[in-house]
Design a protein around this motif. Structure first.
Motif, PDB file in Angstrom:
ATOM      1  N   ILE A  32     -68.383  -9.958  22.866  1.00 46.58           N
ATOM      2  CA  ILE A  32     -68.968  -8.716  23.967  1.00 46.58           C
ATOM      3  C   ILE A  32     -68.455  -7.823  23.506  1.00 46.58           C
ATOM      4  N   ARG A  33     -66.728  -7.646  23.110  1.00 46.28           N
ATOM      5  CA  ARG A  33     -66.063  -6.499  22.781  1.00 46.28           C
ATOM      6  C   ARG A  33     -66.895  -5.336  21.841  1.00 46.28           C
ATOM      7  N   HIS A  34     -67.902  -6.401  20.818  1.00 51.07           N
ATOM      8  CA  HIS A  34     -68.396  -5.493  19.546  1.00 51.07           C
ATOM      9  C   HIS A  34     -69.846  -6.232  19.695  1.00 51.07           C
ATOM     10  N   ARG A  35     -70.196  -5.586  21.426  1.00 52.70           N
ATOM     11  CA  ARG A  35     -72.049  -5.491  21.393  1.00 52.70           C
ATOM     12  C   ARG A  35     -72.604  -5.068  20.798  1.00 52.70           C
ATOM     13  N   GLN A  36     -72.169  -3.692  20.863  1.00 51.76           N
ATOM     14  CA  GLN A  36     -72.732  -2.437  20.122  1.00 51.76           C
ATOM     15  C   GLN A  36     -73.073  -2.742  18.120  1.00 51.76           C
ATOM     16  N   LEU A  37     -71.901  -3.268  17.975  1.00 50.48           N
ATOM     17  CA  LEU A  37     -72.150  -3.391  16.333  1.00 50.48           C
ATOM     18  C   LEU A  37     -72.932  -4.823  16.264  1.00 50.48           C
ATOM     19  N   ALA A  38     -72.530  -5.994  17.121  1.00 51.05           N
ATOM     20  CA  ALA A  38     -74.071  -7.132  16.653  1.00 51.05           C
ATOM     21  C   ALA A  38     -75.199  -6.809  17.183  1.00 51.05           C
ATOM     22  N   ALA A  39     -75.330  -5.651  18.056  1.00 47.37           N
ATOM     23  CA  ALA A  39     -76.989  -5.581  18.057  1.00 47.37           C
ATOM     24  C   ALA A  39     -77.828  -4.352  16.922  1.00 47.37           C
ATOM     25  N   VAL A  40     -76.610  -3.863  16.492  1.00 43.79           N
ATOM     26  CA  VAL A  40     -76.916  -3.160  14.891  1.00 43.79           C
ATOM     27  C   VAL A  40     -77.165  -4.337  13.225  1.00 43.79           C
ATOM     28  N   PHE A  41     -76.612  -5.462  13.656  1.00 41.40           N
ATOM     29  CA  PHE A  41     -75.825  -6.308  12.411  1.00 41.40           C
ATOM     30  C   PHE A  41     -76.213  -7.366  12.872  1.00 41.40           C
ATOM     31  N   VAL A  42     -76.472  -8.493  13.690  1.00 36.98           N
ATOM     32  CA  VAL A  42     -77.234  -9.412  13.953  1.00 36.98           C
ATOM     33  C   VAL A  42     -78.869  -9.765  13.247  1.00 36.98           C
ATOM     34  N   GLY A  43     -78.580 -10.298  13.264  1.00 37.17           N
ATOM     35  CA  GLY A  43     -80.315 -10.829  12.292  1.00 37.17           C
ATOM     36  C   GLY A  43     -80.778  -9.413  10.932  1.00 37.17           C
ATOM     37  N   ASP A  44     -80.067  -8.557  10.759  1.00 38.28           N
ATOM     38  CA  ASP A  44     -80.340  -7.542   9.396  1.00 38.28           C
ATOM     39  C   ASP A  44     -80.154  -8.782   8.396  1.00 38.28           C
ATOM     40  N   PRO A  45     -81.438  -8.531   7.997  1.00 36.99           N
ATOM     41  CA  PRO A  45     -81.276  -8.814   6.784  1.00 36.99           C
ATOM     42  C   PRO A  45     -80.624  -8.584   5.213  1.00 36.99           C
ATOM     43  N   ALA A  46     -79.802  -6.858   5.083  1.00 36.17           N
ATOM     44  CA  ALA A  46     -78.365  -6.549   4.719  1.00 36.17           C
ATOM     45  C   ALA A  46     -77.305  -7.343   5.057  1.00 36.17           C
ATOM     46  N   MET A  47     -77.331  -8.156   6.623  1.00 36.70           N
ATOM     47  CA  MET A  47     -75.888  -8.168   6.375  1.00 36.70           C
ATOM     48  C   MET A  47     -75.256  -9.655   5.106  1.00 36.70           C
ATOM     49  N   PRO A  48     -76.590 -10.314   4.176  1.00 34.19           N
ATOM     50  CA  PRO A  48     -75.038 -10.844   3.543  1.00 34.19           C
ATOM     51  C   PRO A  48     -75.275 -10.598   2.332  1.00 34.19           C
ATOM     52  N   GLN A  49     -75.052  -9.297   2.011  1.00 32.99           N
ATOM     53  CA  GLN A  49     -75.534  -8.402   0.971  1.00 32.99           C
ATOM     54  C   GLN A  49     -74.374  -7.453   1.133  1.00 32.99           C
ATOM     55  N   ILE A  50     -74.325  -6.823   1.757  1.00 32.69           N
ATOM     56  CA  ILE A  50     -72.677  -6.195   2.700  1.00 32.69           C
ATOM     57  C   ILE A  50     -72.012  -6.438   3.503  1.00 32.69           C
ATOM     58  N   ALA A  51     -72.115  -7.168   4.314  1.00 24.84           N
ATOM     59  CA  ALA A  51     -69.886  -8.244   4.548  1.00 24.84           C
ATOM     60  C   ALA A  51     -69.591  -8.377   3.595  1.00 24.84           C
ATOM     61  N   PRO A  52     -68.900  -7.937   4.005  1.00 24.30           N
ATOM     62  CA  PRO A  52     -67.026  -8.063   3.193  1.00 24.30           C
ATOM     63  C   PRO A  52     -66.845  -9.641   3.256  1.00 24.30           C
ATOM     64  N   VAL A  53     -66.665  -9.680   1.714  1.00 28.50           N
ATOM     65  CA  VAL A  53     -66.373 -11.110   1.610  1.00 28.50           C
ATOM     66  C   VAL A  53     -65.137 -11.972   2.384  1.00 28.50           C
TER      67      VAL A  53
END
Length: 188
Positions: free
Chosen positions: A98-119
């Motif tokens: 909930i605190r990071h709701r705005q970021l969740a709206a950006v990243f949840v479901g974005d197909p680029a996430m597996p490639q860009i998420a830090p290890v």
């Protein structure tokens, strides 16, 4: 007289804010550093001065989430039994989402996430999953954790729920997560 220069931290913040907006509009893959520069009204070199790549921008955006998950794990692991650890981890995750709701709206479901998420983010997420599943997880436990993660992430990111205030979302997600996480235990 020399022209005043804004501090680097302020400029980095402006780039991050702009990137969040563009990632939300165009997705991570659909956003370029050139687009960020144009939106800010600066040169591409000015954006490169702050961040070397789009991936570095995304990593910096995700850093608070990484720090929050790490903190949740430390708190939960300090507890004496698995049920208490799982309850604290669930509660902490709901609060963080909930605190990071705005970021969740950006990243949840974005197909680029597996490639860009830090290890590191993938590592702590795996640790969290292990903490939630418990010792020797059976398939229902693993499925319950998967439903919890996906459901919570989608709920905080869903634009159709943007009108639901944070307190109500928090209460409802805590209730639902509790039901999901214990549902398979009640069957046995």
């Amino acid at each position: 007289m020399a022209k005043p220069v804004s501090p680097r931290g302020l400029a980095r913040g402006r780039v991050l804010d702009c990137a969040v907006a563009l990632f939300a509009e165009c997705g991570v893959h659909g956003t370029s550093l050139k687009m960020i520069a144009q939106r800010l009204g600066v040169s591409k070199a000015a954006v490169y001065y702050q961040f070397s790549s789009k991936e570095e921008i995304a990593t910096e955006m995700l850093r608070p989430i990484l720090e929050d998950i790490t903190r949740i794990i430390k708190i939960a692991e300090a507890l004496p039994d698995w049920e208490a650890r799982r309850a604290v981890a669930c509660s902490g995750l709901v609060e963080m989402a909930i605190r990071h709701r705005q970021l969740a709206a950006v990243f949840v479901g974005d197909p680029a996430m597996p490639q860009i998420a830090p290890v590191e983010l993938r590592t702590v997420t795996d640790q969290l999953r292990t903490l939630l599943e418990g010792p020797d997880p059976d398939p229902p436990s693993r499925i319950a954790v998967a439903v919890f993660f996906a459901g919570m992430g989608n709920a905080v990111a869903d634009p159709l729920l943007a009108d639901v205030d944070d307190d109500e979302l928090h209460r409802t997600l805590l209730d639902l997560s509790s039901r999901i996480m214990r549902a398979h235990n009640d069957d046995g």
